[in-house]
Each structure stands twice: as C-alpha cells, then as structure tokens.
Design a protein around this motif. Structure first.
Motif, short mmCIF file in Angstrom:
data_model
loop_
_atom_site.label_atom_id
_atom_site.label_comp_id
_atom_site.label_asym_id
_atom_site.label_seq_id
_atom_site.Cartn_x
_atom_site.Cartn_y
_atom_site.Cartn_z
N SER A 15 0.83 -1.21 0.00
CA SER A 15 0.00 0.00 0.00
C SER A 15 0.86 1.25 0.00
CB SER A 15 -0.94 0.00 1.21
OG SER A 15 -0.23 0.04 2.43
N GLU A 16 1.97 1.21 0.72
CA GLU A 16 2.88 2.35 0.75
C GLU A 16 3.56 2.56 -0.61
OE1 GLU A 16 4.19 2.20 5.47
OE2 GLU A 16 5.13 0.87 4.02
N GLN A 17 3.87 1.46 -1.28
CA GLN A 17 4.45 1.57 -2.62
C GLN A 17 3.47 2.24 -3.57
OE1 GLN A 17 5.82 -2.28 -3.95
NE2 GLN A 17 7.01 -2.64 -2.10
N ARG A 54 4.94 6.14 7.63
CA ARG A 54 6.05 5.38 8.21
C ARG A 54 7.38 5.75 7.57
NH1 ARG A 54 6.63 -0.41 8.51
NH2 ARG A 54 6.00 -0.45 6.33
N LEU A 55 7.35 6.00 6.26
CA LEU A 55 8.57 6.41 5.56
C LEU A 55 9.03 7.76 6.07
CD1 LEU A 55 10.69 6.20 3.32
CD2 LEU A 55 8.97 7.05 1.71
N ARG A 56 8.10 8.68 6.22
CA ARG A 56 8.44 10.02 6.72
C ARG A 56 9.03 9.93 8.13
NH1 ARG A 56 3.88 12.01 5.75
NH2 ARG A 56 2.97 11.92 7.84
N ARG A 61 13.59 10.45 11.82
CA ARG A 61 14.41 9.87 12.90
C ARG A 61 15.87 9.81 12.49
NH1 ARG A 61 10.36 4.82 13.85
NH2 ARG A 61 8.69 5.91 14.98
N PHE A 62 16.10 9.45 11.23
CA PHE A 62 17.48 9.37 10.73
C PHE A 62 18.12 10.75 10.72
CE2 PHE A 62 20.59 9.18 7.20
CZ PHE A 62 21.41 8.18 7.70
N CYS A 106 11.73 12.03 -1.12
CA CYS A 106 12.35 11.50 0.09
C CYS A 106 13.34 12.48 0.69
CB CYS A 106 13.05 10.17 -0.22
SG CYS A 106 11.94 8.80 -0.59
N MET A 107 14.14 13.12 -0.15
CA MET A 107 15.21 13.97 0.35
C MET A 107 14.70 15.28 0.95
SD MET A 107 17.85 12.22 0.28
CE MET A 107 16.67 10.94 0.69
N PHE A 108 13.59 15.79 0.45
CA PHE A 108 13.02 17.00 1.06
C PHE A 108 12.46 16.72 2.45
CE2 PHE A 108 12.90 19.23 -3.15
CZ PHE A 108 13.58 20.36 -2.72
N SER A 109 12.32 15.45 2.81
CA SER A 109 11.93 15.11 4.18
C SER A 109 13.11 15.18 5.13
CB SER A 109 11.31 13.70 4.22
OG SER A 109 10.08 13.68 3.55
#
Length: 320
Positions: A15-17, A54-56, A61-62, A106-109
């Motif tokens: 679903s996330e994909q 969850r990805l965000r 966290r990273f 992804c990187m703008f997060s």
C-alpha cells in the motif's frame, strides 16, 4: 568485519508503494516538468509532506540521529526505468521522471536538496553510471573500486546527506555500496591518534568530478565532540602533512577498513548516507555498455539551507 544494518533498513509495504508511486506521478506532471526549476522544486518540497507516514517517520528519525552506522537503507520504492542506462560523461537527470520525483520527495523530508555548480553542471539529480574509457577513474563514472570518502571533502559546504537511488544494479550484482562510520571505528583508535586526527594537519584536494576547481583546505580529519566526532576524509584526495599525522591517518584507514560493510542495492533501493559521520565507496564491477548497466541517481541534502545563502544565486538550490 561485517556489520548488520537491519536496524537501518525500512521496506515499504504494497500500500505504501502504491501511495508513493501515485504521489510521485502527480509530481512529474507539475509544470514545467524540470527538476531544477524553482517552481518544480517548491512543489516537490510541498508534496514531500505527504509521503507515506512510516517512511516520513524513518527519514525524520534518521535526520535526528543516524545511529551507529550512519546509513539508512530504504527498499521498495517505485522507479521503473524505461530507457537505457546513460553512459555519457557528466550524466544528469533534468526531466521530472518517476525516479527523480521519488528521490526528491524522500530527500526533502531530510532537508533542502542542493547541488554544486562546478559538479555535473549543478544538476540536483545526477546519474551515477559507468562511462566508457573512464573505468579506472576514481569517480562516479568509474567501475574499479572507489576509495572510501566523504562527499566533496574539500568543500566548506559539503552535503550533510548523500542519497543514492538504484534504478538498476550491474548484471552480476557485484557492485556494492561500501559504508563505514566513524562511530563504529572510533573505539579502534588510540587516544593519541584521535587527538592528532582532531588537529588541522590534513589537506584535501577537490575530487575529479569538480574538474580541479576549488581550494586545497587544511583541516582536521575529526572534529566536534571528542567522543562522537564528525569525519572529513577522502582516502583518494586527503593527505597528512607530517609524520605523526601520517601515522594517525594510517590508523584511521585501518579502523575504517575494519568496520566497512557492503550494501548491494537493487532496483527501488535508496541508501541515505550521513556525510558527516560515514564514509562511502564502491566495490568493483564490470560494465557491458549494453543499456542495462548499473544506474543510480544521486542527490545531496543540506540541513541548514540558510548557511550557504551567500553562494546560491537568487536563493536557489545550486551553490556557485
């Protein structure tokens, strides 16, 4: 020594994909469909707020703490390359393709996506591909083993994060991203060597991707907190300036090699390396130049965008 990076691996579910692919496809339709356009960048920044939750969370966290290894491995991202792997020098991605949209979302997060005018013509999304005739180069165009390094070691405003999105791996799945964190390596260094590495006794030259542009700064190899330092080393382009520094540098190389590990990226895998604490490199592979060679796309991130404002034209994202 082989390290387990399982704690730094996140796999998107089905679903996330689907959610990520829909969002990225919407971003590809934003006019003018050019990754380096300020309007498209603004849209990508806004859209990044809506990536799967969850990805965000994992990315945030990273950003706050990259953990002991300083690398985040994301799996299951939609890329779907439908063209041959490029094989020309200085290859970049200017068009808002699906993979370029996924990477920037992804990187703008993590922060602000940036590039350097002297490197790959300042493109925000760059292709990392083998180039005929450059097999032995110590650069992203080569296919021999790439020395462990901090990205753009010579630059005062080098990236905080380096991201590599895999569209294709090499035919034999031999090429691997190598990573080694100073957080893992530090206990292997003596106090004497750590003190020497923390002094400005090392000089770095610009990597070949900069075409020789830039100064040769003298700097410490380790800086910041003594018990949790940042590292600034490129084993191809950094040299110690005296005998004691050379001995400490040799010890550092040994410690890095002892904790170095390899990640073999598959299509849809994204590796994010904290460029402040972790070195990266590449194992050797054999390109075929048949349109199906290894193809990664790369982007850089700054956490503090304001710091480099005086060398970015019109408040854009390219450091001049």
């Amino acid at each position: 020594m082989t390290l387990s990076l399982d704690s730094g691996t996140f796999v998107l579910d089905a679903s996330e994909q689907s959610e990520m692919e829909l969002l990225a496809k919407q971003l590809t339709t934003v006019a003018p469909g050019r990754v380096d356009d300020l309007e498209w960048i603004a849209a990508a920044r806004d859209y990044s707020c809506h990536i799967p939750g969850r990805l965000r969370e994992h990315l945030r966290r990273f950003r706050a703490d990259p953990g002991p290894h300083g690398v985040l491995h994301l799996r299951g991202l939609p890329v779907r390359p439908d063209v041959p792997t490029p094989n020309v020098p200085g290859s970049v991605e200017r068009n808002a393709t699906l993979s370029a949209a996924v990477l920037t979302l992804c990187m703008f997060s993590l922060g602000e996506v940036v590039a350097f005018r002297n490197e790959k013509s300042g493109a925000l999304v760059q292709n990392v591909v083998p180039v005929p005739g450059q097999e032995t180069h110590q650069s992203n165009a080569g296919s021999i083993m790439l020395e462990m390094h901090v990205e753009n070691v010579h630059h005062e405003y080098r990236p905080d994060f380096v991201s590599l999105l895999c569209l294709r791996n090499d035919h034999e799945d031999q090429a691997g991203l190598q990573v080694a964190s100073i957080r893992d390596a530090l206990p292997l260094l003596s106090l004497v060597h750590r003190r020497i590495l923390g002094e400005p006794r090392f000089e770095s030259t610009p990597p070949s991707s900069f075409g020789g542009a830039g100064g040769n700064p003298v700097h410490p190899a380790l800086s910041g907190a003594f018990d949790d330092p940042d590292i600034r080393v490129d084993f191809c382009n950094t040299r110690p300036m005296d005998e004691a520094a050379a001995a400490a540098f040799l010890a550092l190389r040994g410690a890095i090699e002892a904790v170095r590990t390899k990640i073999v990226l598959s299509a849809g895998d994204l590796a994010v390396v904290d460029n402040r604490v972790t070195l990266h490199g590449r194992t050797a592979f054999v390109p075929r130049y048949d349109g199906q060679d290894r193809w990664l796309q790369r982007a850089f991130v700054h956490v503090d965008h304001r710091r480099s404002r005086f060398i970015r034209d019109a408040g854009g994202n390219v450091l001049t």
